[in-house]
Each structure stands twice: as C-alpha cells, then as structure tokens.
Enzyme design. Structure first.
Site, PDB file in Angstrom:
ATOM      1  N   ARG A  21     -12.526  28.740 -28.422  1.00 25.93           N
ATOM      2  CA  ARG A  21     -13.823  29.143 -28.972  1.00 25.93           C
ATOM      3  C   ARG A  21     -14.517  30.181 -28.105  1.00 25.93           C
ATOM      4  O   ARG A  21     -15.380  30.909 -28.556  1.00 25.93           O
ATOM      5  CB  ARG A  21     -14.718  27.916 -29.109  1.00 25.93           C
ATOM      6  CG  ARG A  21     -14.432  27.159 -30.394  1.00 25.93           C
ATOM      7  CD  ARG A  21     -15.389  26.034 -30.558  1.00 25.93           C
ATOM      8  NE  ARG A  21     -15.403  25.229 -29.340  1.00 25.93           N
ATOM      9  CZ  ARG A  21     -15.965  24.034 -29.241  1.00 25.93           C
ATOM     10  NH1 ARG A  21     -16.568  23.510 -30.282  1.00 25.93           N
ATOM     11  NH2 ARG A  21     -15.928  23.356 -28.126  1.00 25.93           N
ATOM     12  N   LYS A  57       0.508  14.174 -27.500  1.00 23.28           N
ATOM     13  CA  LYS A  57      -0.167  12.901 -27.610  1.00 23.28           C
ATOM     14  C   LYS A  57      -1.611  13.031 -27.108  1.00 23.28           C
ATOM     15  O   LYS A  57      -1.864  13.969 -26.360  1.00 23.28           O
ATOM     16  CB  LYS A  57       0.585  11.833 -26.827  1.00 23.28           C
ATOM     17  CG  LYS A  57       0.513  12.030 -25.288  1.00 23.28           C
ATOM     18  CD  LYS A  57       0.845  10.755 -24.600  1.00 23.28           C
ATOM     19  CE  LYS A  57      -0.249  10.301 -23.701  1.00 23.28           C
ATOM     20  NZ  LYS A  57      -0.419  11.074 -22.493  1.00 23.28           N
ATOM     21  N   ASP A  64       6.673  14.756 -26.282  1.00 21.96           N
ATOM     22  CA  ASP A  64       6.510  13.741 -25.253  1.00 21.96           C
ATOM     23  C   ASP A  64       7.149  14.381 -24.032  1.00 21.96           C
ATOM     24  O   ASP A  64       8.369  14.506 -23.971  1.00 21.96           O
ATOM     25  CB  ASP A  64       7.244  12.450 -25.626  1.00 21.96           C
ATOM     26  CG  ASP A  64       7.006  11.379 -24.578  1.00 21.96           C
ATOM     27  OD1 ASP A  64       7.139  11.695 -23.380  1.00 21.96           O
ATOM     28  OD2 ASP A  64       6.670  10.244 -24.940  1.00 21.96           O
ATOM     29  N   HIS A  65       6.325  14.825 -23.099  1.00 18.35           N
ATOM     30  CA  HIS A  65       6.898  15.685 -22.049  1.00 18.35           C
ATOM     31  C   HIS A  65       7.941  14.944 -21.213  1.00 18.35           C
ATOM     32  O   HIS A  65       8.764  15.569 -20.558  1.00 18.35           O
ATOM     33  CB  HIS A  65       5.807  16.352 -21.204  1.00 18.35           C
ATOM     34  CG  HIS A  65       5.184  15.470 -20.169  1.00 18.35           C
ATOM     35  ND1 HIS A  65       4.215  14.551 -20.456  1.00 18.35           N
ATOM     36  CD2 HIS A  65       5.397  15.370 -18.839  1.00 18.35           C
ATOM     37  CE1 HIS A  65       3.853  13.934 -19.351  1.00 18.35           C
ATOM     38  NE2 HIS A  65       4.559  14.403 -18.351  1.00 18.35           N
ATOM     39  N   LYS A 121      11.949  16.153 -19.240  1.00 21.27           N
ATOM     40  CA  LYS A 121      12.267  16.096 -17.805  1.00 21.27           C
ATOM     41  C   LYS A 121      13.777  16.115 -17.617  1.00 21.27           C
ATOM     42  O   LYS A 121      14.501  15.427 -18.342  1.00 21.27           O
ATOM     43  CB  LYS A 121      11.678  14.821 -17.180  1.00 21.27           C
ATOM     44  CG  LYS A 121      10.170  14.868 -17.038  1.00 21.27           C
ATOM     45  CD  LYS A 121       9.661  13.638 -16.324  1.00 21.27           C
ATOM     46  CE  LYS A 121       8.147  13.538 -16.403  1.00 21.27           C
ATOM     47  NZ  LYS A 121       7.434  14.276 -15.381  1.00 21.27           N
ATOM     48  N   GLU A 154       2.031   5.818 -10.585  1.00 21.39           N
ATOM     49  CA  GLU A 154       1.307   7.007 -10.114  1.00 21.39           C
ATOM     50  C   GLU A 154       0.419   6.617  -8.947  1.00 21.39           C
ATOM     51  O   GLU A 154      -0.147   5.513  -8.934  1.00 21.39           O
ATOM     52  CB  GLU A 154       0.448   7.580 -11.245  1.00 21.39           C
ATOM     53  CG  GLU A 154       1.284   8.067 -12.414  1.00 21.39           C
ATOM     54  CD  GLU A 154       0.427   8.711 -13.481  1.00 21.39           C
ATOM     55  OE1 GLU A 154       0.165   9.914 -13.364  1.00 21.39           O
ATOM     56  OE2 GLU A 154      -0.004   8.010 -14.406  1.00 21.39           O
ATOM     57  N   ASP A 202      -1.791   5.380 -23.103  1.00 23.28           N
ATOM     58  CA  ASP A 202      -1.553   6.630 -22.372  1.00 23.28           C
ATOM     59  C   ASP A 202      -0.092   6.778 -21.945  1.00 23.28           C
ATOM     60  O   ASP A 202       0.443   7.880 -21.923  1.00 23.28           O
ATOM     61  CB  ASP A 202      -2.469   6.654 -21.131  1.00 23.28           C
ATOM     62  CG  ASP A 202      -2.451   7.996 -20.398  1.00 23.28           C
ATOM     63  OD1 ASP A 202      -2.620   9.024 -21.079  1.00 23.28           O
ATOM     64  OD2 ASP A 202      -2.275   8.008 -19.165  1.00 23.28           O
ATOM     65  N   HIS A 219       5.680   7.548 -23.401  1.00 22.92           N
ATOM     66  CA  HIS A 219       6.686   7.845 -22.371  1.00 22.92           C
ATOM     67  C   HIS A 219       7.615   6.662 -22.092  1.00 22.92           C
ATOM     68  O   HIS A 219       8.836   6.804 -22.066  1.00 22.92           O
ATOM     69  CB  HIS A 219       6.014   8.252 -21.056  1.00 22.92           C
ATOM     70  CG  HIS A 219       5.013   9.356 -21.200  1.00 22.92           C
ATOM     71  ND1 HIS A 219       5.186  10.411 -22.058  1.00 22.92           N
ATOM     72  CD2 HIS A 219       3.819   9.584 -20.588  1.00 22.92           C
ATOM     73  CE1 HIS A 219       4.151  11.236 -21.956  1.00 22.92           C
ATOM     74  NE2 HIS A 219       3.306  10.747 -21.076  1.00 22.92           N
ATOM     75  N   LYS A 273      -1.938   3.435 -12.579  1.00 21.69           N
ATOM     76  CA  LYS A 273      -2.583   4.445 -11.746  1.00 21.69           C
ATOM     77  C   LYS A 273      -2.889   3.797 -10.394  1.00 21.69           C
ATOM     78  O   LYS A 273      -3.075   2.575 -10.311  1.00 21.69           O
ATOM     79  CB  LYS A 273      -3.912   4.893 -12.356  1.00 21.69           C
ATOM     80  CG  LYS A 273      -3.790   5.464 -13.770  1.00 21.69           C
ATOM     81  CD  LYS A 273      -3.508   6.930 -13.750  1.00 21.69           C
ATOM     82  CE  LYS A 273      -3.456   7.507 -15.146  1.00 21.69           C
ATOM     83  NZ  LYS A 273      -2.733   8.786 -15.187  1.00 21.69           N
TER      84      LYS A 273
HETATM   85  C1  BG6 Z   1       0.408  11.991 -19.253  1.00 20.01           C
HETATM   86  C2  BG6 Z   1      -0.664  10.965 -19.105  1.00 20.01           C
HETATM   87  O1  BG6 Z   1       0.959  11.942 -20.540  1.00 20.01           O
HETATM   88  O2  BG6 Z   1       1.424  11.754 -18.303  1.00 20.01           O
HETATM   89  C3  BG6 Z   1      -1.226  10.982 -17.702  1.00 20.01           C
HETATM   90  O3  BG6 Z   1      -1.711  11.214 -20.039  1.00 20.01           O
HETATM   91  C4  BG6 Z   1      -0.139  10.845 -16.681  1.00 20.01           C
HETATM   92  O4  BG6 Z   1      -2.202   9.960 -17.523  1.00 20.01           O
HETATM   93  C5  BG6 Z   1       0.985  11.842 -16.968  1.00 20.01           C
HETATM   94  O5  BG6 Z   1      -0.684  11.070 -15.405  1.00 20.01           O
HETATM   95  C6  BG6 Z   1       2.166  11.590 -16.063  1.00 20.01           C
HETATM   96  O6  BG6 Z   1       3.083  12.642 -16.209  1.00 20.01           O
HETATM   97  P1  BG6 Z   1       4.029  13.066 -15.016  1.00 20.01           P
HETATM   98  O7  BG6 Z   1       4.895  14.128 -15.616  1.00 20.01           O
HETATM   99  O8  BG6 Z   1       3.143  13.535 -13.916  1.00 20.01           O
HETATM  100  O9  BG6 Z   1       4.782  11.845 -14.643  1.00 20.01           O
END
Ligand code: BG6
Length: 491
Positions: free
Chosen positions: A51, A149, A178-179, A183, A217, A236, A241, A340
């Site tokens: 925007r 997501k 879904d990243h 990986k 994490e 999350d 994941h 976390k």
């Molecule tokens: C994201 C979550 O999808 O993945 C985050 O929303 C999380 O909360 C992250 O920290 C973790 O991804 P990676 O690649 O750092 O393990």
C-alpha cells in the site's frame, strides 16, 4: 562440486506485501541468491506491491537494504547486485480498493510470454481479496498463486479460505508453502528413505520402536507476540511443519515424485492419525508457556511480559504422543515436541530401532543400546546412524555406542540454500511436490481441531516452564511413562 539445476522459464513474479517482513528477510535474499547462481532467466522481472507509495527507485533502495541486512557483504560485491535490482519495479495497490490495479495489470501483461506468479506475502485476511482482484483484472487467467500459512485458524476457516481462493485459481495453480518442505535436510529425508534399499525393509513396527520429532527454538516470540497469541505452538508449528515432517517419515513409498503421488501418500498418513480429544488429551498432550529465565547467557523475559499482558492461555510449547493407525505403524508412538525459548535451537528427527532380541555378550560388556537414525534438520545439518561396536583394545569385548556421522557442511563444501530459494523456483517450474494440497491442509486441521477444543475446555492453563530449559517437566514424564527418553543434540 557443481550443482545440476533444472532451468526455469522467464517469469514475472508479483510480490504482494513487498515491503513486509517476509519479503525483506526471505524472499528478496532468496531471489538474489538464485540470480547470483545464474538461475534466473535474463528477462525475468519482479514487481513489488504494497500500500505504501514508493517509486521504483525507492523500492530498489529498500531491496538493497534487505540484501545488505541478510546476505554477507562478500556476496554483494559484484555487478550482480545492480543486475538483480534492475529486475525490480513497484506498484502501490490496496487489496481492498481498485487504485493501482490497472497499472499492475499493464505491467504484468507487458510480458505475455512470461509465467505470471503472484506471491501473497501479506496478512492472511488479504488472501481472499487479493485473489478476487487478480480475477477481476484478468490476472488469474494463467497465473499461479503462492500463499503462506496460517491457512485458517481451524478447519472451518481453512475450508472457507480454500474455497475463496479456489473460486479464482484452480488447485493445480495454488502453491501453499510450508517452508519446512523446502529445507535441504527435509528433502534429504526422501532421498534417505527412497534412494537407499537399506532402510525400507526396516521401516515399520516390526523394527522401529518409536520416532521423535523435535523442533526447538531458543528465541521467544518477541515482536511477533501479537500474532503468536492468536495462534500458539499447535497452530504455528504442529499443524503444518511438524505434521509434514511426520508425513515424510511415515508415508508409504510413492510410485514417483510427482506432486500428487507424494501428496496422496502424505494425506493417507494424516487421515490415519489417531484422534486426540477430551478423552485422551491429558494422557497424550502437554502444553506449556515460558516464564522468565536465561537464554544464550542472558536473562530473558517470560511470554506474558513479551505479550504485555497479565494473562494468556496460549501455548508456547507442545508435546504430543501421536499414533498412526495403519499396518505399518500400529503400536509405534511418534513423540512430537516444539517450543519457543527452549534450551537450544535444534530440529531433529530420531528414528529409534528396537533392541536386539537376545544378547550373546556377557552382562559386564555394558548395555546394548538400540540403533538410532538421527536426521538433523538444523543447525549443523546431517545424518547420524548410531551403532554398537567393540571398544578398541585388548582385554576382551566391551561394547560402545557410536555414530556413523555425516555432516553436510563437511561433506559438501557448498552453501546450504534457504528453503525459499528452492520453493520459489519450483513454483515457476510448475512443480507442486513440495507444496501442500488443499486436502492435506484440511486433514491436518481435522486432527488438530479436537485437541485445541479439548485444551479450551480444560481447567488447567498451559504448564509454566523456565525459558532456556526443555519445557515443562510433564513433557519429560509424557515420554518417560513409556520407558523412553527425549534425545537431544544428535544423541
Ligand atoms: C514459522 C513460525 O513458520 O517457522 C515461526 O511461524 C517459527 O514461529 C519458524 O519461528 C521456524 O522456522 P525455521 O526455519 O527458523 O525453523
């Protein structure tokens, strides 16, 4: 070692939310890296949309800053930076109004031979409105849409969102990222299982005792507390994941790596998950929330302090004992855990094999530990296969447990590409294998919804744990009740 890469056709990538966090931290650096490696065709172009009123040059300056914030200076010294920035242009447009859209349409249509890709790096409530405008301006005709997501917050909202997108884009042009699937080590899981004859005969309940999946994490929620409080660790991390990782471990060998062949098998796993509801929730799930503690040698605040609130029942930690109810996996628990502010950042899959059926050794040689396959997703990506061997030296047999240890950094002297690098170009290639299909997302919610509902109905709030530890002691009890223990750091 040179990499063999599948070339991509010229494309026009439009990034909505181009000045946002995802674009800055991930998408712009990922595109630059692919360009640096010569994988972006000469006339591919990238249009940023948000925007904010910015000129093309201001957007390029923003992108230059994103590169210097996220890429080592040594990689930014050549002429490639300017070549990359020259691909960028910018259009200011609002998802909820028509301003800017005709100009965007004009820019996209200037390259009729390009593959149009629309990356929605925006808040999820904008996915529907953006798709509708893409439809209205004729941009959806042959375009592909990429979404991130959260895809909904429960089954009902996910179905509604999928419907809304599906009215404009057919499923074979919807790419749900879904990243984790991008990986390197996650893809390696498929290589390990299906390019080696060794494991498959053992990959079942006759030989595998249990599986652990940990995505831990060290960071807290920090400035994302606002979003996170509406999600929690189950939505999350687990719904997407972790369940995707579970699927890759548990699925049957697909007939090929075709997108639907793989996704059909993953879907069967999701549908075979044993339901968890208010009947069994207390026995097989633990949720936690971190309190102030220490991380990386310094004092850190608790979740509520970060949130700026005196109360919240959002979980920042989840442990679940999941079961896949089919012939291959009956009786094999899958212990899942994520959180976390845990003791360290480590993502790992441990496949624990059954013990030997009988020991031929004297009791004084020490215990015979079970074989374990440990797939380290991050950091220090690698694979370890733990074996019993004879401790070298005279004086009779003593046994010791040692790993065959493969570290990616040592074995391959190449940079480990970020997941987004692979995934964005897979969209251009039209390869949906590493993207979630609609029915997968919905099946995952179907399993997660009753757990969330049972938690909502529970009297007990999430259990507190001190930041910098491995979560609430109840999570340790969850696995130890079964005579097993969590394994950390490649152990
Ligand atoms: C994201 C979550 O999808 O993945 C985050 O929303 C999380 O909360 C992250 O920290 C973790 O991804 P990676 O690649 O750092 O393990």
């Amino acid at each position: 070692m040179t990499s063999r890469v599948i070339p991509v056709a010229p494309f026009t990538l439009t990034v909505f939310g181009a000045t946002g966090d995802l674009a800055r931290r991930k998408l712009i650096p990922a595109l630059f890296h692919r360009d640096l490696d010569g994988q972006i065709p000469d006339d591919a172009t990238i249009i940023g949309v948000s925007r904010r009123a910015l000129s093309d040059d201001q957007f390029r300056a923003f992108a230059r800053q994103a590169l210097s914030d996220h890429i080592p200076a040594s990689e930014l010294e050549g002429p490639e930076v300017d070549r990359f920035l020259a691909r960028l242009s910018y259009v200011a447009a609002d998802a909820d109004a028509d301003g800017g859209w005709p100009e965007l349409a004009q820019r996209v249509e200037a390259f009729p031979e390009h593959i149009p890709v629309y990356y929605l790096a925006t808040a999820p409530h904008l996915f529907g409105p953006i798709c509708e405008r893409l439809g209205k301006y004729g941009l959806s005709r042959n375009g592909r849409v990429v979404i991130e997501k959260p895809i909904g917050k429960d089954l009902k909202s996910a179905v509604a969102l999928n419907e809304q997108i599906g009215r404009i884009f057919p499923e074979d042009r919807v790419y749900r990222i879904d990243h984790y699937l991008g990986k390197e080590t996650v893809q390696n899981l498929m290589a390990l299982r299906f390019a080696n004859a060794l494991f498959e005969p053992l990959w079942n309940n006759a030989h595998i005792d249990h599986v652990q999946i940990t995505v831990a994490e060290a960071l807290g929620v920090e400035e994302r507390a606002g979003y996170y409080d509406t999600a929690g660790a189950m939505r999350d991390m687990v719904q997407n994941h972790i369940l995707q990782l579970l699927c890759l471990v548990a699925m049957e060998p697909p007939a090929s790596l075709d997108a639907d062949a793989v996704r059909d098998e993953k879907l069967k796993v999701l549908r075979a998950l044993k339901p968890i509801d208010d009947q069994n929730m207390a026995a097989v799930t633990v949720r936690g929330q971190y309190r102030a503690g220490a991380s990386a040698g310094g004092a850190v605040a608790g979740y509520l302090e970060e949130l700026g609130s005196s109360t919240s029942s959002t979980e920042t930690f989840v442990a679940v004992k999941a079961e896949v109810e089919n012939w291959r996996w009956a009786g094999v628990p899958f212990y899942l855990r994520t959180g976390k502010r845990l003791a360290s950042r480590v993502s790992e899959i441990v496949v624990g094999f059954k013990p030997v059926p009988h020991s031929v050794f004297d009791a004084n040689v020490g215990p015979i530990e079970s074989n374990r396959l440990v797939i380290r997703l991050q950091p220090d990506e690698g694979v370890k296969l733990w074996l019993m061997i004879k401790d070298p030296g005279p004086g009779g047999i003593r046994l010791t447990h040692v790993p065959l240890d493969m570290s990616f950094a040592k074995a391959f002297k190449v940079r480990n590409p970020d997941a987004y690098e692979r995934l964005i170009l897979d969209v251009v290639r039209g390869n949906q294998t590493l993207f979630m299909r609609r029915d997968e997302v919905e099946a995952a919610w179907k399993w997660v919804d009753p757990i969330l509902q049972a938690w909502r109905g529970a009297k007990e709030p999430p259990r507190p744990y001190t930041a910098g530890t491995w979560g609430p002691s109840a999570a340790i009890a969850l696995i130890e009740r079964d005579g097993r223990t969590w394994l950390e750091d490649g152990a």
